[in-house]
Design a protein around this motif. Structure first.
Motif, PDB file in Angstrom:
ATOM      1  N   GLY A  62      23.091   7.789  62.154  1.00  0.00           N
ATOM      2  CA  GLY A  62      24.322   8.086  61.438  1.00  0.00           C
ATOM      3  C   GLY A  62      25.461   7.181  61.853  1.00  0.00           C
ATOM      4  N   LEU A  63      25.582   6.899  63.155  1.00  0.00           N
ATOM      5  CA  LEU A  63      26.651   6.027  63.636  1.00  0.00           C
ATOM      6  C   LEU A  63      26.472   4.604  63.118  1.00  0.00           C
ATOM      7  CD1 LEU A  63      29.176   6.009  65.451  1.00  0.00           C
ATOM      8  CD2 LEU A  63      27.711   5.301  67.343  1.00  0.00           C
ATOM      9  N   LEU A  64      25.221   4.124  63.136  1.00  0.00           N
ATOM     10  CA  LEU A  64      24.950   2.774  62.619  1.00  0.00           C
ATOM     11  C   LEU A  64      25.225   2.701  61.124  1.00  0.00           C
ATOM     12  CD1 LEU A  64      21.662   1.880  64.550  1.00  0.00           C
ATOM     13  CD2 LEU A  64      23.960   0.995  64.964  1.00  0.00           C
ATOM     14  N   ARG A  65      24.902   3.793  60.403  1.00  0.00           N
ATOM     15  CA  ARG A  65      25.148   3.806  58.962  1.00  0.00           C
ATOM     16  C   ARG A  65      26.642   3.738  58.669  1.00  0.00           C
ATOM     17  NH1 ARG A  65      22.691   8.272  57.746  1.00  0.00           N
ATOM     18  NH2 ARG A  65      20.672   7.254  57.389  1.00  0.00           N
ATOM     19  N   SER A  66      27.439   4.447  59.486  1.00  0.00           N
ATOM     20  CA  SER A  66      28.890   4.418  59.271  1.00  0.00           C
ATOM     21  C   SER A  66      29.471   3.037  59.566  1.00  0.00           C
ATOM     22  CB  SER A  66      29.571   5.465  60.148  1.00  0.00           C
ATOM     23  OG  SER A  66      29.428   5.138  61.530  1.00  0.00           O
ATOM     24  N   ALA A  67      28.729   2.238  60.351  1.00  0.00           N
ATOM     25  CA  ALA A  67      29.157   0.868  60.657  1.00  0.00           C
ATOM     26  C   ALA A  67      28.588  -0.134  59.674  1.00  0.00           C
ATOM     27  CB  ALA A  67      28.748   0.499  62.077  1.00  0.00           C
ATOM     28  N   GLY A  68      27.904   0.351  58.635  1.00  0.00           N
ATOM     29  CA  GLY A  68      27.358  -0.528  57.613  1.00  0.00           C
ATOM     30  C   GLY A  68      25.954  -1.018  57.887  1.00  0.00           C
ATOM     31  N   ILE A  69      25.296  -0.456  58.884  1.00  0.00           N
ATOM     32  CA  ILE A  69      23.928  -0.866  59.219  1.00  0.00           C
ATOM     33  C   ILE A  69      22.962   0.251  58.812  1.00  0.00           C
ATOM     34  CG2 ILE A  69      22.358  -1.575  61.060  1.00  0.00           C
ATOM     35  CD1 ILE A  69      24.816  -2.451  62.665  1.00  0.00           C
ATOM     36  N   ASP A  70      22.178   0.009  57.779  1.00  0.00           N
ATOM     37  CA  ASP A  70      21.215   1.001  57.291  1.00  0.00           C
ATOM     38  C   ASP A  70      19.821   0.641  57.785  1.00  0.00           C
ATOM     39  OD1 ASP A  70      22.799   2.831  55.807  1.00  0.00           O
ATOM     40  OD2 ASP A  70      23.031   1.308  54.234  1.00  0.00           O
ATOM     41  N   LEU A  71      19.273   1.468  58.649  1.00  0.00           N
ATOM     42  CA  LEU A  71      17.912   1.255  59.137  1.00  0.00           C
ATOM     43  C   LEU A  71      16.921   1.786  58.111  1.00  0.00           C
ATOM     44  CD1 LEU A  71      18.314   2.329  62.884  1.00  0.00           C
ATOM     45  CD2 LEU A  71      18.404   0.029  61.911  1.00  0.00           C
ATOM     46  N   PRO A  72      15.733   1.172  57.995  1.00  0.00           N
ATOM     47  CA  PRO A  72      14.730   1.633  57.018  1.00  0.00           C
ATOM     48  C   PRO A  72      14.332   3.078  57.275  1.00  0.00           C
ATOM     49  CG  PRO A  72      14.144  -0.525  57.907  1.00  0.00           C
ATOM     50  CD  PRO A  72      15.283  -0.012  58.737  1.00  0.00           C
ATOM     51  N   ALA A  73      14.313   3.878  56.224  1.00  0.00           N
ATOM     52  CA  ALA A  73      13.970   5.291  56.358  1.00  0.00           C
ATOM     53  C   ALA A  73      12.565   5.480  56.913  1.00  0.00           C
ATOM     54  CB  ALA A  73      14.102   5.994  55.006  1.00  0.00           C
ATOM     55  N   ALA A  74      11.679   4.545  56.596  1.00  0.00           N
ATOM     56  CA  ALA A  74      10.293   4.669  57.058  1.00  0.00           C
ATOM     57  C   ALA A  74      10.190   4.649  58.574  1.00  0.00           C
ATOM     58  CB  ALA A  74       9.441   3.536  56.468  1.00  0.00           C
ATOM     59  N   TRP A  75      11.150   3.993  59.234  1.00  0.00           N
ATOM     60  CA  TRP A  75      11.086   3.860  60.688  1.00  0.00           C
ATOM     61  C   TRP A  75      12.140   4.698  61.411  1.00  0.00           C
ATOM     62  CZ3 TRP A  75       6.660   2.012  61.894  1.00  0.00           C
ATOM     63  CH2 TRP A  75       6.035   1.090  61.050  1.00  0.00           C
ATOM     64  N   THR A  76      12.778   5.599  60.665  1.00  0.00           N
ATOM     65  CA  THR A  76      13.723   6.514  61.303  1.00  0.00           C
ATOM     66  C   THR A  76      13.412   7.969  60.980  1.00  0.00           C
ATOM     67  OG1 THR A  76      15.244   6.303  59.411  1.00  0.00           O
ATOM     68  CG2 THR A  76      15.587   4.823  61.285  1.00  0.00           C
ATOM     69  N   ALA A  77      12.311   8.196  60.270  1.00  0.00           N
ATOM     70  CA  ALA A  77      11.904   9.560  59.907  1.00  0.00           C
ATOM     71  C   ALA A  77      10.454   9.775  60.291  1.00  0.00           C
ATOM     72  CB  ALA A  77      12.094   9.789  58.403  1.00  0.00           C
ATOM     73  N   VAL A  78      10.110  11.029  60.556  1.00  0.00           N
ATOM     74  CA  VAL A  78       8.731  11.375  60.909  1.00  0.00           C
ATOM     75  C   VAL A  78       7.900  11.478  59.638  1.00  0.00           C
ATOM     76  CG1 VAL A  78       9.421  12.565  63.000  1.00  0.00           C
ATOM     77  CG2 VAL A  78       9.277  13.835  60.860  1.00  0.00           C
ATOM     78  N   PRO A  79       6.558  11.419  59.738  1.00  0.00           N
ATOM     79  CA  PRO A  79       5.703  11.468  58.546  1.00  0.00           C
ATOM     80  C   PRO A  79       5.980  12.650  57.633  1.00  0.00           C
ATOM     81  CG  PRO A  79       4.416  10.819  60.447  1.00  0.00           C
ATOM     82  CD  PRO A  79       5.784  11.176  60.957  1.00  0.00           C
ATOM     83  N   ALA A  80       6.265  13.820  58.189  1.00  0.00           N
ATOM     84  CA  ALA A  80       6.511  15.006  57.362  1.00  0.00           C
ATOM     85  C   ALA A  80       7.755  14.857  56.499  1.00  0.00           C
ATOM     86  CB  ALA A  80       6.641  16.242  58.242  1.00  0.00           C
ATOM     87  N   ASP A  81       8.663  13.958  56.898  1.00  0.00           N
ATOM     88  CA  ASP A  81       9.886  13.726  56.134  1.00  0.00           C
ATOM     89  C   ASP A  81       9.808  12.452  55.301  1.00  0.00           C
ATOM     90  OD1 ASP A  81      11.020  16.022  57.177  1.00  0.00           O
ATOM     91  OD2 ASP A  81      11.875  14.962  58.892  1.00  0.00           O
TER      92      ASP A  81
END
Length: 472
Positions: free
Chosen positions: A131-150
């Motif tokens: 969330g902090l990185l996103r507020s700074a304009g850095i969006d990490l890939p969802a595939a590598w920031t979420a667990v398989p169930a999500d």
């Protein structure tokens, strides 16, 4: 073989002289160690959730109720920690006071508490960092920031922070304590900043009604926010690495608890005073409250403090977890080859790597939320038994040296047991059922392996093979 065979305190203390653990921690280190674990997820997440769903502005009373239960238990912990300055915390205390099977039950509960708690906190850290990185304009890939169930593949940030802290713990407690000091001061500064800029915006009307859910809501809220106090007991796991455990352990336990209780009540009062309590059911209530009153910059600083806070919680959780494993392995409850001490760093590196790997896997692959209730159950169970252990040792070994004596023991101990039991009764039924299932599995492990392989069982076997008298 007796299920209630006990360890000899004098022999236990002599055995620590050969442990190889470096004695590098002082009273200040221990106070900060406790604060490092206590102030984190509880103050940055659970305060808002418990206020919105259970207690309303009465969350202040919830913290008082939980703090009282912890205060009485802390006095019991302090007596036993100074009397038995050995790693293992409640597990070791139960072993010397009430016997082996009770000690295993406590150790099993602590393993559950620390492992699940560490994985949940690592996942929470990942959420704040993303969330902090996103507020700074850095969006990490969802595939590598979420667990398989999500819908993801792996929660990489959770794995990274767990791996880094595991490595740090292998390097040694001095290095870990140094990082902990820095992060503790950062998050304390952020909390002070929040109180300073938010207090002028408090509207007493937001405290009305003060008990919207009645006293039952306050009690349930106390059972939930009890997770926020988990940490002062972790101080006792550092006993073998203290320069002067008889003095420093009580200071670390009581000091960290007092500081954190005052801060919790202050934050709860200001938080529910600047915005309606019903709006606080978010994953970042403190940051949200500041945004709600137009202080976006302050919100970002508090988010940074939250990341530092959760990092120290994870560090101390993992530290406590490895020390409980160390004590159990040393006693033969689990395979003793896990007790190996690193020849260079003087830390239990094997146990640390295994525990860190398990936590990384859980936090990286499984959809684990903040399982506060389950962690609370294990902790409250341990607190009750530790408090009872003080009573038992006062009667069975009254002449044993006690550098710190629990005051008014005939009042403090019953109150600690009753208050902890009251909080357990206010936990969800599902939590008590899960803990019961975990306890049954533990008893299977004890009777299948631990009872036969414990060091006390080996001593009993050796003594039984000795001739009853000299035949010469």
């Amino acid at each position: 073989m007796s299920l209630f065979r006990k360890k000899n305190i004098a022999e236990l203390i002599r055995g620590t002289e050969k442990s190889g653990l470096r004695k590098s921690l002082g009273a200040t280190d221990l106070v900060l160690l406790g604060i490092g674990c206590i102030i984190g997820t509880g103050i940055f997440v659970l305060t808002g959730v418990a206020a919105a769903k259970y207690a309303g502005p009465g969350i202040m009373l919830s913290f008082v109720l939980s703090g009282l239960a912890c205060a009485f238990a802390a006095l019991a912990y302090s007596e036993l920690s100074a009397m038995v300055p050995v790693t293992g915390s409640a597990y070791t205390f139960a072993y010397v006071s009430m016997g082996e099977i009770v000690a295993f039950a406590v150790g099993w509960a602590l393993v559950c508490e620390y492992t699940i708690g560490s994985a949940a906190v690592a996942a929470g850290w990942s959420g704040y960092m993303v969330g902090l990185l996103r507020s700074a304009g850095i969006d990490l890939p969802a595939a590598w920031t979420a667990v398989p169930a999500d819908g993801g593949i792996l929660n990489v940030p959770a794995v990274i922070i767990t791996t880094f802290l595991t490595y740090l713990l292998i390097l040694g407690t001095r290095e870990s304590a140094a990082l902990n000091k820095i992060l503790v001061f950062i998050k304390l500064g952020c909390i002070a900043f929040f109180l300073f800029i938010a207090t002028p915006h408090v509207d007493p009307l937001n405290w009305q009604p003060f008990l919207p859910f009645g006293w039952g809501g306050v009690a349930t809220g106390a059972a939930i926010v009890f997770f926020a106090y988990i940490g002062f007991d972790t101080v006792s796991t550092a006993a073998e690495e203290c320069k002067n455990p008889n003095r420093d352990i009580p200071i670390g336990i009581v000091g960290s608890l007092i500081i954190c209780t005052v801060l919790y009540i202050a934050v709860a009062a200001v938080l529910t005073g600047i915005v309606p309590y019903s709006s606080l059911n978010t994953s970042e209530p403190v940051a949200y409250a500041l945004r709600a009153i137009g202080m976006n910059f302050g919100s970002a600083l508090v988010a940074l403090g939250a990341i530092c806070g959760i990092t120290t919680v994870l560090l101390v959780f993992m530290y406590g977890q490895t020390r409980v494993f160390l004590a159990m392995a040393r006693d033969g409850m689990i395979p003793q080859n896990l007790v190996k001490i690193h020849p260079k760093y003087n830390t239990p590196h094997v146990i640390t790597m295994i525990a860190g790997t398990v936590v990384a896997i859980l936090s990286g692959l499984l959809p684990i939320n903040i399982i506060a209730e389950l962690c609370n159950m294990g902790t409250l169970f341990a607190f009750m038994l530790v408090s009872a252990g003080v009573w038992v040792l006062r009667r069975t070994q009254p002449d044993m040296p006690r550098p710190f004596r629990c005051p008014a023991v005939n009042v403090v101990v019953p109150l600690a047991i009753l208050l902890c039991g009251y909080l357990i009764a206010n936990l969800p039924v599902e939590t008590r059922m899960f803990f019961g299932a975990w306890y049954i599995i533990g008893m299977c492990v004890y009777f299948a392996y631990s009872r036969k392989h414990s060091t006390l069982a080996a001593k009993s076997a050796d003594s039984s093979r000795q001739p009853p008298f000299d035949t010469q």
